[in-house]
Design a protein around this motif. Sequence first.
Motif, PDB file in Angstrom:
ATOM      1  N   LEU A 236       1.283  -0.881   0.195  1.00 38.80           N
ATOM      2  CA  LEU A 236      -0.048  -0.136  -0.122  1.00 38.80           C
ATOM      3  C   LEU A 236       0.763   1.459   0.682  1.00 38.80           C
ATOM      4  N   ILE A 237       1.936   0.869   0.732  1.00 38.05           N
ATOM      5  CA  ILE A 237       2.886   2.520   1.429  1.00 38.05           C
ATOM      6  C   ILE A 237       4.105   2.337   0.507  1.00 38.05           C
ATOM      7  N   GLN A 238       4.204   0.949  -0.191  1.00 36.39           N
ATOM      8  CA  GLN A 238       5.557   1.050  -0.417  1.00 36.39           C
ATOM      9  C   GLN A 238       7.174   1.671  -0.264  1.00 36.39           C
ATOM     10  N   ASN A 239       7.049   0.984   1.906  1.00 40.01           N
ATOM     11  CA  ASN A 239       7.626   1.146   2.131  1.00 40.01           C
ATOM     12  C   ASN A 239       7.843   0.261   3.470  1.00 40.01           C
ATOM     13  N   LYS A 240       8.506  -1.556   3.435  1.00 33.53           N
ATOM     14  CA  LYS A 240       8.681  -1.935   4.242  1.00 33.53           C
ATOM     15  C   LYS A 240       8.904  -1.346   5.769  1.00 33.53           C
ATOM     16  N   ASP A 241       9.944  -0.664   5.328  1.00 26.26           N
ATOM     17  CA  ASP A 241      10.683  -0.018   7.234  1.00 26.26           C
ATOM     18  C   ASP A 241       9.536   0.630   7.791  1.00 26.26           C
ATOM     19  N   LEU A 242       8.777   1.343   7.049  1.00 30.40           N
ATOM     20  CA  LEU A 242       7.448   1.700   8.203  1.00 30.40           C
ATOM     21  C   LEU A 242       6.206   1.388   8.079  1.00 30.40           C
ATOM     22  N   ALA A 243       6.166   0.262   6.695  1.00 30.98           N
ATOM     23  CA  ALA A 243       5.167  -0.621   7.188  1.00 30.98           C
ATOM     24  C   ALA A 243       5.360  -1.562   8.775  1.00 30.98           C
ATOM     25  N   GLU A 244       6.267  -2.483   8.436  1.00 31.29           N
ATOM     26  CA  GLU A 244       6.797  -2.974   9.810  1.00 31.29           C
ATOM     27  C   GLU A 244       6.773  -2.322  11.415  1.00 31.29           C
ATOM     28  N   LYS A 245       6.378  -0.739  11.160  1.00 31.66           N
ATOM     29  CA  LYS A 245       6.100   0.028  13.206  1.00 31.66           C
ATOM     30  C   LYS A 245       5.215   0.033  13.645  1.00 31.66           C
TER      31      LYS A 245
ATOM     32  N   TYR B 190      -1.152   8.431   7.579  1.00 31.73           N
ATOM     33  CA  TYR B 190      -2.694   8.664   7.604  1.00 31.73           C
ATOM     34  C   TYR B 190      -2.383   7.913   5.602  1.00 31.73           C
ATOM     35  N   ILE B 191      -3.480   7.510   5.030  1.00 31.83           N
ATOM     36  CA  ILE B 191      -2.839   7.371   3.606  1.00 31.83           C
ATOM     37  C   ILE B 191      -4.525   7.679   3.599  1.00 31.83           C
ATOM     38  N   ASP B 192      -4.942   8.437   2.292  1.00 30.60           N
ATOM     39  CA  ASP B 192      -5.458   8.909   1.796  1.00 30.60           C
ATOM     40  C   ASP B 192      -6.107   8.522   0.131  1.00 30.60           C
ATOM     41  N   VAL B 193      -7.059   7.919  -0.606  1.00 29.55           N
ATOM     42  CA  VAL B 193      -7.043   6.859  -1.686  1.00 29.55           C
ATOM     43  C   VAL B 193      -7.496   7.592  -2.655  1.00 29.55           C
ATOM     44  N   GLY B 194      -7.488   7.685  -3.854  1.00 31.73           N
ATOM     45  CA  GLY B 194      -7.907   8.644  -4.544  1.00 31.73           C
ATOM     46  C   GLY B 194      -8.527   7.451  -5.278  1.00 31.73           C
ATOM     47  N   ALA B 195      -9.968   7.813  -6.254  1.00 30.00           N
ATOM     48  CA  ALA B 195     -10.681   6.824  -6.480  1.00 30.00           C
ATOM     49  C   ALA B 195     -11.302   7.250  -8.497  1.00 30.00           C
ATOM     50  N   THR B 196     -12.106   6.316  -9.016  1.00 28.50           N
ATOM     51  CA  THR B 196     -12.485   7.496 -10.109  1.00 28.50           C
ATOM     52  C   THR B 196     -13.148   8.465 -10.018  1.00 28.50           C
TER      53      THR B 196
ATOM     54  N   ILE C 170     -12.429  -5.986  -7.792  1.00 29.82           N
ATOM     55  CA  ILE C 170     -10.362  -5.403  -8.117  1.00 29.82           C
ATOM     56  C   ILE C 170      -9.922  -6.206  -6.461  1.00 29.82           C
ATOM     57  N   PRO C 171      -9.261  -7.455  -7.399  1.00 26.72           N
ATOM     58  CA  PRO C 171      -7.751  -7.362  -5.588  1.00 26.72           C
ATOM     59  C   PRO C 171      -7.323  -6.938  -5.396  1.00 26.72           C
ATOM     60  N   LYS C 172      -6.901  -5.753  -3.998  1.00 26.38           N
ATOM     61  CA  LYS C 172      -6.338  -5.191  -3.619  1.00 26.38           C
ATOM     62  C   LYS C 172      -5.971  -3.982  -4.227  1.00 26.38           C
ATOM     63  N   LEU C 173      -7.376  -3.429  -4.354  1.00 26.28           N
ATOM     64  CA  LEU C 173      -7.856  -2.192  -4.894  1.00 26.28           C
ATOM     65  C   LEU C 173      -7.352  -0.744  -4.252  1.00 26.28           C
ATOM     66  N   PHE C 174      -7.095  -1.002  -2.966  1.00 24.17           N
ATOM     67  CA  PHE C 174      -6.522   0.404  -2.696  1.00 24.17           C
ATOM     68  C   PHE C 174      -4.984   0.668  -3.224  1.00 24.17           C
ATOM     69  N   CYS C 175      -4.510  -0.723  -3.555  1.00 26.55           N
ATOM     70  CA  CYS C 175      -3.101  -0.596  -3.606  1.00 26.55           C
ATOM     71  C   CYS C 175      -2.766  -0.938  -5.202  1.00 26.55           C
ATOM     72  N   GLU C 176      -3.721  -0.444  -5.921  1.00 21.84           N
ATOM     73  CA  GLU C 176      -3.901  -0.427  -7.090  1.00 21.84           C
ATOM     74  C   GLU C 176      -3.966   1.306  -7.728  1.00 21.84           C
ATOM     75  N   ASN C 177      -4.538   2.131  -6.484  1.00 22.93           N
ATOM     76  CA  ASN C 177      -5.197   3.149  -7.172  1.00 22.93           C
ATOM     77  C   ASN C 177      -4.362   4.640  -6.536  1.00 22.93           C
ATOM     78  N   LYS C 178      -4.230   5.012  -7.109  1.00 22.14           N
ATOM     79  CA  LYS C 178      -3.805   6.568  -6.621  1.00 22.14           C
ATOM     80  C   LYS C 178      -3.341   6.564  -5.505  1.00 22.14           C
ATOM     81  N   ARG C 179      -2.755   7.179  -4.420  1.00 24.62           N
ATOM     82  CA  ARG C 179      -2.986   7.282  -3.431  1.00 24.62           C
ATOM     83  C   ARG C 179      -2.258   8.568  -2.207  1.00 24.62           C
ATOM     84  N   GLU C 180      -1.959   9.026  -1.914  1.00 24.59           N
ATOM     85  CA  GLU C 180      -0.484   9.766  -0.876  1.00 24.59           C
ATOM     86  C   GLU C 180      -0.936   9.318   0.931  1.00 24.59           C
ATOM     87  N   TYR C 181       0.252   9.193   1.334  1.00 28.87           N
ATOM     88  CA  TYR C 181       1.101   9.325   2.555  1.00 28.87           C
ATOM     89  C   TYR C 181       1.635  10.260   3.419  1.00 28.87           C
ATOM     90  N   SER C 182       1.263  10.496   4.553  1.00 27.62           N
ATOM     91  CA  SER C 182       1.803  11.059   5.303  1.00 27.62           C
ATOM     92  C   SER C 182       2.220  10.624   6.360  1.00 27.62           C
TER      93      SER C 182
END
Length: 295
Positions: free
Chosen positions: A140-149, A221-227, A197-209
Motif C-alpha cells: 500500500l505504501i511501498q515502504n517496508k520499514d515504515l509498514a513494520e512499525k 494517514y493514507i488518502d486514496v483517490g478513486a474514479t 478488484i483484488p488489492k484495489l487500494f494498492c492499485e489506486n492513486k494514493r498519498e500518505y503522510s
Amino acid sequence: MIKYFNRKTKDYEVEKVAGDKYLEWTYSSPVGLRFLELLIKKRLFSKLYGGFCDSKLSKIKINKFIEEFNIDENHFKSHKSDYKCFNDFFARNLKDEVRPIDYNTNILISPGDGRMVAYENININNLLQVKGLTYSLKDLIQNKDLAEKYIGGTCIVLRLAPTDYHRFHFLDWGICEDTHKIHGHYYSVNPIALEKIPKLFCENKREYSLFHSNNFGNVLYIDVGATCVGSIIQTYTPYVEVKKGDEKGYFKFGGSTIILFFESSKVKIDSDILEQTINGFECKVQMGEKIGTKL
C-alpha cells in the motif's frame, strides 16, 4: 444494496449510491469490465471529468445533486449560488457548529465524514479489503520499514461516498510530515468495486503522510483517490504544529477513502464500530465525533 449501521439511530440503513446502475454495469458485466480496463480506470478519464467539474458548465449539476441526495443546505458555510462550479460545491466548507469536535485529549475523533470499519491487532501482510480479498501495508505504501512499525496495531478505513462532506482533518494535536504520492489507477472505492478488484487500494492513486500525534503516537494517514477524483488536495503545512480538528486536505469529485494506521497499544476503538465490522457492516460517522479512546 449497501447497508450500513447508523450510530445515532442504532439502526441499519440502505445507502443511496450515486451512479449505482453505472457501477453495477461497470464492475459486473463483461462489457463494463472491458471499458473499465481500457478507459475508466485511466488517469485521462478522471482528469477529463474532473476538468468538467472545475468548469462553470458544471454548476447545473449542483441543484440536482442536492435534491437527489437530500443534502442539508443549512449546513453549508456559503450559499449554493456562490459556488463557481460543481467541485467548488463538492469540496464545500461546513459551519463549525454542525461538526462539533471532542477536544478531550483521551478521545480519538473521526478525521472525516463517511462509513467506517476498524481492525485491531492487525497482520500488516493480510489486511482485509472485503471478505476473501486482502492486501499488505507494504504494498500500500511501498515502504517496508515504515509498514513494520504497525505490526499488531490498529487500522481504520473511512469510505467517503460522493454525497459526503469531502474535507478531512487532523484527529489530534501534533506535527505532520511531508506527503508522499504514489501513482496508480482510478477504480471506484464503492463496495461493489472492492468485491471485484483484488488489492484495489494498492492499485489506486494514493498519498500518505506520517502524523506525529501528541496523544496517539505516530499515525499513518493514507488518502486514496478513486474514479473521477481529479485531485487530492493537501492544505496543511508540513512540519508545522496543528490543532485537533484542523483541516488536512480535501478530495475533488468522486468517492474516496482515508486509511489510518496506529501503532500497537495506542488506541482502543469503540466497541460498536468493532462489532459492526465483525458483522460485515460499516458505521456511519461524522468528522469530530468520538470513535475511540487513548490507551
